[in-house]
Scaffold this motif. Structure first.
Motif, PDB file in Angstrom:
ATOM      1  N   UNK A 113      34.779  55.248  31.641  1.00  0.00           N
ATOM      2  CA  UNK A 113      34.290  54.570  32.857  1.00  0.00           C
ATOM      3  C   UNK A 113      34.092  53.069  32.614  1.00  0.00           C
ATOM      4  N   UNK A 114      34.239  52.299  33.684  1.00  0.00           N
ATOM      5  CA  UNK A 114      34.050  50.853  33.605  1.00  0.00           C
ATOM      6  C   UNK A 114      35.332  50.074  33.440  1.00  0.00           C
ATOM      7  N   UNK A 115      36.429  50.790  33.092  1.00  0.00           N
ATOM      8  CA  UNK A 115      37.712  50.112  32.918  1.00  0.00           C
ATOM      9  C   UNK A 115      38.487  50.095  34.224  1.00  0.00           C
ATOM     10  N   UNK A 116      39.231  49.026  34.427  1.00  0.00           N
ATOM     11  CA  UNK A 116      40.214  48.960  35.492  1.00  0.00           C
ATOM     12  C   UNK A 116      41.593  48.995  34.851  1.00  0.00           C
ATOM     13  N   UNK A 117      42.604  49.322  35.658  1.00  0.00           N
ATOM     14  CA  UNK A 117      43.931  49.525  35.097  1.00  0.00           C
ATOM     15  C   UNK A 117      44.971  48.780  35.911  1.00  0.00           C
ATOM     16  N   UNK A 118      45.881  48.134  35.195  1.00  0.00           N
ATOM     17  CA  UNK A 118      47.038  47.480  35.791  1.00  0.00           C
ATOM     18  C   UNK A 118      48.279  48.133  35.220  1.00  0.00           C
ATOM     19  N   UNK A 119      49.224  48.470  36.098  1.00  0.00           N
ATOM     20  CA  UNK A 119      50.466  49.094  35.650  1.00  0.00           C
ATOM     21  C   UNK A 119      51.639  48.182  35.928  1.00  0.00           C
ATOM     22  N   UNK A 120      52.455  47.968  34.919  1.00  0.00           N
ATOM     23  CA  UNK A 120      53.633  47.122  35.039  1.00  0.00           C
ATOM     24  C   UNK A 120      54.674  47.834  35.894  1.00  0.00           C
ATOM     25  N   UNK A 121      55.126  47.167  36.937  1.00  0.00           N
ATOM     26  CA  UNK A 121      56.064  47.789  37.863  1.00  0.00           C
ATOM     27  C   UNK A 121      57.451  47.979  37.259  1.00  0.00           C
ATOM     28  N   UNK A 122      57.775  47.242  36.204  1.00  0.00           N
ATOM     29  CA  UNK A 122      59.117  47.334  35.607  1.00  0.00           C
ATOM     30  C   UNK A 122      59.202  48.381  34.509  1.00  0.00           C
ATOM     31  N   UNK A 123      58.179  48.463  33.674  1.00  0.00           N
ATOM     32  CA  UNK A 123      58.228  49.373  32.524  1.00  0.00           C
ATOM     33  C   UNK A 123      57.284  50.556  32.648  1.00  0.00           C
ATOM     34  N   UNK A 124      56.301  50.488  33.536  1.00  0.00           N
ATOM     35  CA  UNK A 124      55.303  51.548  33.646  1.00  0.00           C
ATOM     36  C   UNK A 124      54.166  51.421  32.666  1.00  0.00           C
ATOM     37  N   UNK A 125      54.198  50.407  31.793  1.00  0.00           N
ATOM     38  CA  UNK A 125      53.120  50.227  30.824  1.00  0.00           C
ATOM     39  C   UNK A 125      51.801  49.957  31.542  1.00  0.00           C
ATOM     40  N   UNK A 126      50.717  50.414  30.959  1.00  0.00           N
ATOM     41  CA  UNK A 126      49.386  50.274  31.551  1.00  0.00           C
ATOM     42  C   UNK A 126      48.518  49.424  30.637  1.00  0.00           C
ATOM     43  N   UNK A 127      47.738  48.543  31.256  1.00  0.00           N
ATOM     44  CA  UNK A 127      46.757  47.735  30.539  1.00  0.00           C
ATOM     45  C   UNK A 127      45.390  48.071  31.097  1.00  0.00           C
ATOM     46  N   UNK A 128      44.474  48.480  30.235  1.00  0.00           N
ATOM     47  CA  UNK A 128      43.080  48.700  30.625  1.00  0.00           C
ATOM     48  C   UNK A 128      42.307  47.416  30.379  1.00  0.00           C
ATOM     49  N   UNK A 129      41.453  47.044  31.334  1.00  0.00           N
ATOM     50  CA  UNK A 129      40.707  45.797  31.188  1.00  0.00           C
ATOM     51  C   UNK A 129      39.385  45.908  31.916  1.00  0.00           C
ATOM     52  N   UNK A 130      38.470  45.000  31.567  1.00  0.00           N
ATOM     53  CA  UNK A 130      37.190  44.863  32.247  1.00  0.00           C
ATOM     54  C   UNK A 130      37.199  43.573  33.058  1.00  0.00           C
ATOM     55  N   UNK A 131      36.783  43.675  34.311  1.00  0.00           N
ATOM     56  CA  UNK A 131      36.646  42.504  35.175  1.00  0.00           C
ATOM     57  C   UNK A 131      35.190  42.059  35.099  1.00  0.00           C
ATOM     58  N   UNK A 132      34.920  41.100  34.189  1.00  0.00           N
ATOM     59  CA  UNK A 132      33.548  40.685  33.918  1.00  0.00           C
ATOM     60  C   UNK A 132      33.483  39.171  33.866  1.00  0.00           C
ATOM     61  N   UNK A 133      32.571  38.602  34.629  1.00  0.00           N
ATOM     62  CA  UNK A 133      32.278  37.163  34.576  1.00  0.00           C
ATOM     63  C   UNK A 133      33.518  36.303  34.763  1.00  0.00           C
ATOM     64  N   UNK A 134      34.427  36.747  35.636  1.00  0.00           N
ATOM     65  CA  UNK A 134      35.632  35.978  35.898  1.00  0.00           C
ATOM     66  C   UNK A 134      36.678  36.084  34.808  1.00  0.00           C
ATOM     67  N   UNK A 135      36.539  37.071  33.930  1.00  0.00           N
ATOM     68  CA  UNK A 135      37.462  37.263  32.813  1.00  0.00           C
ATOM     69  C   UNK A 135      38.075  38.655  32.904  1.00  0.00           C
ATOM     70  N   UNK A 136      39.394  38.739  32.725  1.00  0.00           N
ATOM     71  CA  UNK A 136      40.074  40.032  32.578  1.00  0.00           C
ATOM     72  C   UNK A 136      40.154  40.329  31.098  1.00  0.00           C
ATOM     73  N   UNK A 137      39.165  41.056  30.586  1.00  0.00           N
ATOM     74  CA  UNK A 137      39.038  41.335  29.150  1.00  0.00           C
ATOM     75  C   UNK A 137      39.721  42.664  28.855  1.00  0.00           C
TER      76      UNK A 137
END
Length: 845
Positions: free
Chosen positions: A507-531
């Motif tokens: 919990x607490x993670x957000x996910x972005x998926x690359x439309x070309x390869x399907x790869x996923x990046x988990x990140x935290x949206x905190x204080x204006x930073x995508x960590x």
């Protein structure tokens, strides 16, 4: 471990800073000494007459004044800005480019720029140009002229990224001061910047990317917000875009302020003519400056990519255009007489000044509207309507309150005001006082209570609008489609990423998926930073660099600073070099090849001892899941976790460190140690790593033990886990990494010496790691893991600019400790102090 000295970080920096930038601090010391003599009654006049700069000084043969003016602060408060620049700005530049380049820029280029600026003003004064005629005789001394010259000249030795940032920031400050203040020193600064940029052959970057457009838009709107404030605090307002164009407020008659005219604004008439207030009203004249705050907030929102900020800025800019146009469309008679009596040059200059204000503001609004699609963070239609309704309610309520108050106490106002003027007083409340006077909506209270009440209504209106603008610009944007938990887990089974990839399910993670390869990046949206939480996963055959670039663009479009956290040096070292980004080591991971597992040799003595003792004391270990635990084991593990948390002054950490909730996942495996009576003595949790749908290794997460557990219980559990993994055909066992624990100082991505800011960050990481060692034991844990003879692999944090380190540091702290309360922080500080004092006493004994 020896605890940190109480003076290890701040006081050490205080003593070492001057040695790292000697020229900057010597100049600062000289400026302070000169300022003292320049303020003494016995020497003040002599200092300024012989060492300050004007064209007249050069004409008298005092050719040293362009140089001495660089060391002479101009006013009592003239030391504030030079001290700031010489303490915080110039030393950073000197450390980056060297002392020699800073000295050449400050003294040589600064003196030449000041001389050229003074000569140019003298030439204009000779042809009776009004601005130069007023300004040319002003004695000028300003060390920031040399600072600007040094910055512009030093930019030539910086990297392309820092060269652009330095030039843009310096140009922004120089232009704002010149256009809104317009004093001789402002011209000299602008000349210094232009000369320095010409010498290094700087090119103006074209704003082609969305990020560059947002930066340009933010800087433009911020200039329009800060400019009037610069004019307010400036002693003499002579700039082209100074609010001196608003000279039509007739709150007081012309005879009340004899020093006022259309072309010459004295100190006394500023409040009356510009802000529409009598100077006797004290701090209430600053109520009008509240109108600048929403514009500054809009500049911040533009930087974050908020489209709502475009419309906030456009509306406020339109307010200025309407006010200026209305004010000069209906000039009072005595103003028209003053203009008619002026010389043709003065009349042309007034027209140019008014036209410049109108054209600059209209062009800025038009450009923002054209570029609005570059700002991709939008609100829903319902949120847009709600924002408009809220703004309308505030304006209507303030207008009704003002009109009602004026109508109820008409006898306390000059006139008294008619019903029409009473209505206009409410309708035009949003406009500046000068425009309200021209349009007939300005009322003139005659008593203290009416003055305070009318100003209070206006102040409350602007405060409410400020809060609304802040709410509009900080509301969560529309949720974009993210991959669900099923898609994330399916991609995890394909492989790719690091040993931390499974933490993407927490919990607490957000996910972005690359439309070309399907790869996923988990990140935290905190204080204006995508960590990010380690590396992309789910597309093991995809090339890493393009995926990283696309995520960076996505984060930037959302107004977030992309930061790749806890990524492996082997994978991200080449990526960081290709992107020309910075990197610092944040932890070290311990990897054990379980296919070669054995415990022979002296180095394994502690592990063998733990296994032997467990056999003697009838301690066993079971490989299981949370669902398969007995009710008794479940309750005991919960008690173990609660005891661990209650024994620490700070809460349980998160982000890359799991807790009790993460043990419940069916994919997670537990290694539980039981005593003779099935009492739980300790527990480990292991997170899976896959390749092509098959588990190939496990990563250590949670470690908990009873306070009276068998000595060596953790060694026993890890050894038994390794043996089980070897039997199951696993490839590796990761003992994970310890935050804030590293053995040596890292290098920048090009393997050169660390930059100053990166070195500063390492100092801070060392300080925090040593300070928090008594609470979390990061370094102790790292050294404990070395008992298993692992391969140590560094984890990096990769980021675009050291300018973002404050925001990144805040994001990291809030990710690891999202629920830290004030009481817990105070308790931790108190306990850390007690432990540190206790250790010092032991060392002294």
């Amino acid at each position: 471990m020896t605890p940190p000295s109480r003076t290890s970080l701040p006081w050490r920096r205080l003593w070492t800073e001057p040695r790292r930038a000697p020229a900057s601090y010597v100049i600062l010391a000289v400026v302070i000494v000169v300022a003292v003599f320049a303020r003494m009654p016995a020497t003040a006049d002599t200092m300024h007459q012989w060492f300050a700069l004007t064209w007249g000084q050069l004409a008298k043969g005092r050719i040293w004044t362009p140089l001495t003016a660089l060391l002479l602060p101009g006013r009592v408060d003239g030391l504030v800005l030079p001290a700031f620049a010489l303490t915080l700005v110039l030393p950073q530049v000197e450390r980056a480019v060297g002392t020699r380049r800073v000295l050449v820029g400050y003294f040589a280029l600064g003196a030449v720029s000041a001389a050229l600026g003074a000569g140019f003003m003298g030439l204009l004064a000779a042809v009776h140009e009004p601005w130069a005629s007023v300004s040319a005789g002003l004695l000028t001394g300003d060390p920031t002229i040399g600072v600007v010259a040094a910055l512009a000249y030093a930019a030539g030795a910086m990297s392309p990224v820092w060269r652009r940032r330095t030039l843009v920031a310096t140009a922004f400050a120089s232009l704002v001061l010149f256009l809104y203040s317009g004093q001789p020193g402002d011209l000299y600064r602008l000349v210094a910047f232009c000369l320095g940029a010409a010498i290094i052959r700087a090119r103006v970057p074209r704003a082609v990317t969305a990020h560059e457009v947002r930066v340009t838009a933010s800087a433009l709107v911020l200039a329009l917000a800060v400019g009037p404030l610069v004019a307010v605090v400036s002693r003499i307002r002579l700039g082209l875009l100074s609010p001196s164009v608003l000279l039509v407020d007739d709150t007081t008659s012309q005879s009340d302020v004899p020093m006022c005219s259309v072309f010459k604004i004295g100190e006394q008439c500023w409040d009356s003519l510009i802000l529409g207030q009598s100077s006797s009203q004290g701090p209430w004249v600053w109520v009008q400056l509240l109108a600048l705050v929403p514009l500054a907030l809009a500049a911040w929102g533009l930087m974050r990519g908020r489209r709502a900020a475009v419309w906030v800025a456009v509306v406020l800019i339109a307010r200025t255009v309407v006010s200026v146009a209305a004010s000069f469309a209906m000039l009072p008679a005595h103003r028209l007489d003053a203009i008619a009596a002026a010389s043709p040059v003065e009349q042309v200059e007034l027209i140019v000044q008014v036209a410049a204000v109108l054209l600059v503001h209209m062009a800025a609004a038009a450009w923002l509207i054209v570029q609005r699609r570059r700002f991709q963070i939008t609100l829903s239609r319902d949120e847009d309507r709600a924002a408009l309704r809220s703004v309308a309610v505030v304006l209507i309520a303030a207008g009704v309150a003002m009109a009602g108050f004026v109508f109820a106490l008409r006898s306390s106002f000059a006139g008294p005001p008619s019903i029409l003027k009473t209505v206009l007083a409410g309708l035009e409340l949003i406009l500046p006082p000068a425009a309200r006077t021209t349009l007939g909506g300005k009322v003139h209270p005659q008593t203290l209570i009416t003055k305070l009440t009318t100003e209070s209504i206006e102040a409350v209106m602007w405060l409410a609008l400020i809060l609304l603008v802040w709410r509009i610009l900080t509301v969560r944007p529309l949720h974009r489609r993210e991959p669900g938990d099923g898609e994330v887990r399916a991609r995890l089974r394909l492989g790719g990423g690091s040993t931390l990839a499974f933490m993407a399910t927490w919990p607490g993670n957000r996910h972005w998926q690359d439309s070309l390869t399907g790869a996923i990046v988990a990140y935290r949206d905190v204080a204006g930073v995508a960590l990010t939480l380690s590396e992309p996963f789910g597309a093991p055959q995809a090339e890493l660099l393009p995926v990283v670039r696309r995520f960076n663009l996505f984060a930037d479009s959302q107004g977030l600073i992309p930061v790749w956290y806890a990524v492996t040096a082997s994978a991200f070292g080449p990526v960081a070099r290709e992107l020309e980004w910075q990197s610092v080591e944040v932890a070290r991971e311990s990897i054990v090849d379980v296919r070669q597992w054995q415990t022979r040799g002296r180095k394994w003595q502690d592990v063998r001892s733990a296994l032997s003792r467990a056999e003697r004391e009838d301690v066993t270990a079971e490989w299981t899941t949370w669902a398969d635990l007995t009710a008794g084991a479940y309750a005991q593990i919960v008690d173990l976790s609660q005891d661990w948390v209650s024994g620490h002054p700070l809460p349980e950490m998160g982000f890359t460190l799991g807790g009790l909730d993460e043990l419940r996942d069916p994919e997670v495996r537990l290694m539980v140690a039981y005593g003779p009576k099935r009492h739980v003595q300790g527990v480990l949790s292991w997170l899976p790593s896959w390749r092509d749908g098959r588990v190939i290794g496990w990563t250590l997460d949670v470690m908990r033990k009873r306070h009276d557990a068998m000595p060596g219980i953790m060694e026993f559990l890890i050894a038994r886990s390794a043996m089980r993994m070897k039997d199951d055909g696993m490839e590796f066992m990761s003992l994970s990494g310890a935050p804030l624990a590293h053995d040596d100082r890292g290098q920048t991505v090009d393997d050169a010496s660390p930059t100053d800011r990166a070195g500063d960050l390492y100092d801070l990481l060392d300080y925090l790691g040593n300070t928090l060692e008594p609470v979390y034991g990061f370094s102790s844990l790292h050294h404990f893991k070395q008992k298993f003879q692992p391969e140590v692999r560094p984890w990096l944090m990769v980021f675009s600019s050291t300018m973002n380190l404050p925001a990144i540091g805040l994001a990291v702290v809030r990710s690891y400790l999202p629920h830290l309360s004030v009481a817990q922080a105070l308790r931790a500080i108190r306990e850390l102090g007690d432990r540190s004092a206790s250790t010092h006493n032991q060392e002294g004994n």
